[in-house]
Scaffold this motif. Structure first.
Motif, PDB file in Angstrom:
ATOM      1  N   ILE A  63      -3.875 -20.790   2.385  1.00 47.35           N
ATOM      2  CA  ILE A  63      -2.941 -20.200   0.708  1.00 47.35           C
ATOM      3  C   ILE A  63      -2.717 -18.301   1.181  1.00 47.35           C
ATOM      4  O   ILE A  63      -2.140 -17.698   0.422  1.00 47.35           O
ATOM      5  CB  ILE A  63      -2.513 -20.971  -0.245  1.00 47.35           C
ATOM      6  N   ARG A  64      -4.505 -18.588   0.521  1.00 47.19           N
ATOM      7  CA  ARG A  64      -4.657 -16.888   0.336  1.00 47.19           C
ATOM      8  C   ARG A  64      -3.787 -15.992   1.457  1.00 47.19           C
ATOM      9  O   ARG A  64      -3.565 -14.772   1.409  1.00 47.19           O
ATOM     10  CB  ARG A  64      -5.694 -17.387   0.748  1.00 47.19           C
ATOM     11  N   HIS A  65      -3.866 -16.535   2.909  1.00 41.80           N
ATOM     12  CA  HIS A  65      -3.615 -15.780   4.152  1.00 41.80           C
ATOM     13  C   HIS A  65      -1.931 -15.871   4.094  1.00 41.80           C
ATOM     14  O   HIS A  65      -1.793 -14.385   4.475  1.00 41.80           O
ATOM     15  CB  HIS A  65      -4.058 -16.402   5.389  1.00 41.80           C
ATOM     16  N   THR A  66      -1.368 -16.586   3.784  1.00 40.78           N
ATOM     17  CA  THR A  66      -0.214 -16.751   3.974  1.00 40.78           C
ATOM     18  C   THR A  66       0.996 -15.525   2.800  1.00 40.78           C
ATOM     19  O   THR A  66       1.736 -15.009   2.785  1.00 40.78           O
ATOM     20  CB  THR A  66       0.886 -18.169   3.116  1.00 40.78           C
ATOM     21  N   GLY A  67      -0.322 -16.150   1.761  1.00 40.12           N
ATOM     22  CA  GLY A  67       0.444 -14.536   1.098  1.00 40.12           C
ATOM     23  C   GLY A  67      -0.057 -13.585   0.445  1.00 40.12           C
ATOM     24  O   GLY A  67       0.849 -12.261   0.657  1.00 40.12           O
ATOM     25  N   SER A  68      -1.044 -12.958   1.025  1.00 38.66           N
ATOM     26  CA  SER A  68      -1.605 -11.740   1.635  1.00 38.66           C
ATOM     27  C   SER A  68      -0.792 -11.162   2.505  1.00 38.66           C
ATOM     28  O   SER A  68      -0.523  -9.503   2.810  1.00 38.66           O
ATOM     29  CB  SER A  68      -3.347 -11.983   1.902  1.00 38.66           C
ATOM     30  N   VAL A  69      -0.565 -12.267   4.047  1.00 39.88           N
ATOM     31  CA  VAL A  69       1.021 -12.102   4.849  1.00 39.88           C
ATOM     32  C   VAL A  69       1.596 -11.460   3.948  1.00 39.88           C
ATOM     33  O   VAL A  69       2.677 -10.634   4.527  1.00 39.88           O
ATOM     34  CB  VAL A  69       0.803 -12.223   5.693  1.00 39.88           C
ATOM     35  N   GLN A  70       2.674 -11.858   3.454  1.00 43.35           N
ATOM     36  CA  GLN A  70       3.566 -11.415   2.726  1.00 43.35           C
ATOM     37  C   GLN A  70       3.536 -10.177   2.212  1.00 43.35           C
ATOM     38  O   GLN A  70       4.650  -9.481   1.636  1.00 43.35           O
ATOM     39  CB  GLN A  70       4.325 -12.122   1.926  1.00 43.35           C
ATOM     40  N   ARG A  71       2.498 -10.281   1.514  1.00 39.94           N
ATOM     41  CA  ARG A  71       2.112  -9.047   0.640  1.00 39.94           C
ATOM     42  C   ARG A  71       1.999  -7.440   1.487  1.00 39.94           C
ATOM     43  O   ARG A  71       2.605  -6.506   0.951  1.00 39.94           O
ATOM     44  CB  ARG A  71       1.201  -8.857  -0.778  1.00 39.94           C
ATOM     45  N   MET A  72       0.869  -7.744   1.823  1.00 42.35           N
ATOM     46  CA  MET A  72       1.052  -7.015   3.328  1.00 42.35           C
ATOM     47  C   MET A  72       2.610  -6.253   3.773  1.00 42.35           C
ATOM     48  O   MET A  72       3.217  -5.239   3.739  1.00 42.35           O
ATOM     49  CB  MET A  72      -0.125  -6.972   4.521  1.00 42.35           C
ATOM     50  N   ARG A  86      -3.536   2.701   9.265  1.00 43.89           N
ATOM     51  CA  ARG A  86      -4.631   3.245   9.624  1.00 43.89           C
ATOM     52  C   ARG A  86      -5.603   2.066   9.131  1.00 43.89           C
ATOM     53  O   ARG A  86      -6.151   2.019   9.417  1.00 43.89           O
ATOM     54  CB  ARG A  86      -4.837   5.052   9.136  1.00 43.89           C
ATOM     55  N   SER A  87      -4.537   1.863   7.810  1.00 42.61           N
ATOM     56  CA  SER A  87      -6.131   0.456   6.520  1.00 42.61           C
ATOM     57  C   SER A  87      -4.611  -0.396   6.715  1.00 42.61           C
ATOM     58  O   SER A  87      -3.870  -0.671   6.512  1.00 42.61           O
ATOM     59  CB  SER A  87      -6.308   1.477   5.855  1.00 42.61           C
ATOM     60  N   ARG A  88      -5.266  -1.565   6.898  1.00 44.11           N
ATOM     61  CA  ARG A  88      -4.437  -2.589   6.397  1.00 44.11           C
ATOM     62  C   ARG A  88      -4.947  -3.595   4.341  1.00 44.11           C
ATOM     63  O   ARG A  88      -4.266  -4.045   4.300  1.00 44.11           O
ATOM     64  CB  ARG A  88      -4.947  -4.459   7.180  1.00 44.11           C
ATOM     65  N   ASP A  89      -4.979  -2.353   3.543  1.00 43.28           N
ATOM     66  CA  ASP A  89      -5.625  -2.472   2.490  1.00 43.28           C
ATOM     67  C   ASP A  89      -4.457  -2.454   2.044  1.00 43.28           C
ATOM     68  O   ASP A  89      -3.594  -1.285   1.796  1.00 43.28           O
ATOM     69  CB  ASP A  89      -6.052  -1.425   1.841  1.00 43.28           C
ATOM     70  N   THR A  90      -3.861  -3.700   0.670  1.00 39.62           N
ATOM     71  CA  THR A  90      -2.839  -4.366   0.229  1.00 39.62           C
ATOM     72  C   THR A  90      -3.332  -4.496  -1.149  1.00 39.62           C
ATOM     73  O   THR A  90      -4.526  -5.505  -1.120  1.00 39.62           O
ATOM     74  CB  THR A  90      -1.848  -5.252   0.723  1.00 39.62           C
ATOM     75  N   GLU A  91      -2.680  -4.108  -1.516  1.00 36.32           N
ATOM     76  CA  GLU A  91      -2.922  -4.739  -3.975  1.00 36.32           C
ATOM     77  C   GLU A  91      -2.503  -5.906  -3.769  1.00 36.32           C
ATOM     78  O   GLU A  91      -1.144  -6.631  -3.415  1.00 36.32           O
ATOM     79  CB  GLU A  91      -2.124  -3.876  -4.567  1.00 36.32           C
ATOM     80  N   LEU A  92      -3.469  -7.678  -3.440  1.00 33.72           N
ATOM     81  CA  LEU A  92      -3.550  -8.343  -3.352  1.00 33.72           C
ATOM     82  C   LEU A  92      -3.189  -9.399  -5.133  1.00 33.72           C
ATOM     83  O   LEU A  92      -2.601 -10.085  -5.047  1.00 33.72           O
ATOM     84  CB  LEU A  92      -4.327  -9.210  -2.677  1.00 33.72           C
TER      85      LEU A  92
END
Length: 277
Positions: A63-72, A86-92
Motif C-alpha cells: 500500500i505504501r509503495h502504491t500510494g507513494s508512486v501515485q503521489r510521485m 535529480r531527486s525522487r523526494d515527494t511529500e507523502l
C-alpha cells in the motif's frame, strides 16, 4: 460507451506506441477504480500479511509503495517536468500508524485525480518511456496500481479479475516501454539476440506483439498496416489478455496452465530472466 469499446480501436493497432490521448479519460477513471479495489481488498485484513508476488513485502509495504508512486507521479505531472528529476523526494503525508494506510491510499488517488483534472494529457514533458507526454504518467500510474491490486488479492487468496480490454492495453504499455527501462531495470540490457523474435498474443481478443532481439538491443516491431501479422517468430507466448499481462509482470511463469508457449524454450527463458520490471 464501455471500457472495451473505448479501447477497441487501439487494440486493432496493438504494437504501436500511443499517439493520441483518446484513452486518457479511461486511464484516469481506472486509476481511481483500481485504487478503490485495492483498498476494498485489504479492508479488515492483517496488513502484516506477506505478499508472495512481491518478496519481502507485506500488505502495508504494498500500500505504501502504491500510494507513494501515485503521489510521485502526480508531482511530475503537476510540474510538467521537462528533464529527469535529480531527486525522487515527494511529500507523502504518511499516516502515523499502519491501520491508516488504506485511507491514505484513497487520499493518494484523490491527489492524483486533482492533478489529472488540471493537466492536459497531450502536454509535452519528460518521461522515461516511449511517449513524451503527460498521458504517459497517467497510463503508467494505472498499471502500477492495477498490478499491485492483483498482488494484494493474491496475497489474500482472492482470484483476481482484470478487464480484458484494460489488460491488453497493459500488455501494450509494458512492451512499448520496456526497451527504455534499463535505468531502473538493468537486466533488460541483456535482452539481445541475433535477430530473434518473440510473439506475444492474446487468445481472447485482438492483440499481437512481436519483440525482436538484435545484437544492439531489443524492441517492439511496428504492426503491419493491414493488421495481418504473418511474420515468423522464434518463440510464442499466448494467453488471455489478463494472464498475458500477469505473465509479463512475473505473476505467472512459463509453466502456468494459463500460459501457452511454443518455439525456442531457451529464448523464452532468456526473456523471463531479463525482463524484470
Amino acid at each position: 460507451m464501455d471500457m472495451g469499446s473505448e479501447m477497441s480501436e487501439h487494440r486493432r493497432t496493438a504494437g504501436h506506441p500511443r499517439g493520441a490521448a483518446a484513452d486518457a479519460a479511461v486511464h484516469r477513471a481506472a486509476v481511481m477504480t483500481e485504487t478503490d479495489r485495492l483498498v476494498s481488498a485489504v479492508a479488515g485484513a492483517d496488513l502484516a500479511t506477506p505478499v508472495p508476488s512481491c518478496p519481502g513485502w507485506t500488505l502495508v509495504d504494498l500500500i505504501r509503495h502504491t500510494g507513494s508512486v501515485q503521489r510521485m507521479f502526480s508531482g511530475l505531472l503537476a510540474g510538467l517536468v521537462q528533464e529527469r528529476p535529480r531527486s525522487r523526494d515527494t511529500e507523502l503525508d504518511l499516516p502515523t500508524s499502519d491501520d491508516g494506510y488504506p485511507a491514505w491510499l484513497t487520499a493518494s488517488s484523490r491527489v492524483a485525480a486533482g492533478v489529472f483534472a488540471d493537466t492536459d494529457p497531450d502536454a509535452s514533458m519528460w518521461v522515461w518511456g516511449a511517449d513524451p507526454h503527460a498521458r504517459f504518467w497517467i497510463r503508467r500510474m494505472l498499471f502500477e496500481t492495477l498490478v499491485h491490486r492483483v498482488d494484494a488479492e493474491l496475497a489474500l487468496g482472492v482470484r483476481p479479475e482484470i478487464d480484458a480490454a484494460l489488460a491488453a492495453d497493459g500488455v501494450d504499455e509494458f512492451l512499448v516501454n520496456l526497451p527504455f527501462a534499463a535505468s531502473f531495470a538493468p537486466r533488460t540490457a541483456e535482452l539481445r539476440g541475433q535477430d530473434t523474435a518473440i510473439r506475444f498474443r492474446c487468445l481472447d481478443r485482438a492483440g499481437d506483439w512481436l519483440i525482436r532481439l538484435r545484437p544492439d538491443g531489443f524492441g517492439l516491431e511496428p504492426h503491419p498496416a493491414d493488421g495481418q501479422d504473418t511474420r515468423p517468430a522464434d518463440a510464442t507466448v499466448q494467453a488471455s489478455a489478463a494472464d498475458l499481462l500477469l505473465f509479463l509482470y512475473g505473476r505467472l511463469d512459463l509453466t502456468a496452465d494459463a500460459v501457452e508457449t511454443s518455439g525456442d524454450a531457451a529464448l523464452l527463458n532468456h526473456w523471463v530472466a531479463n525482463s524484470v520490471f
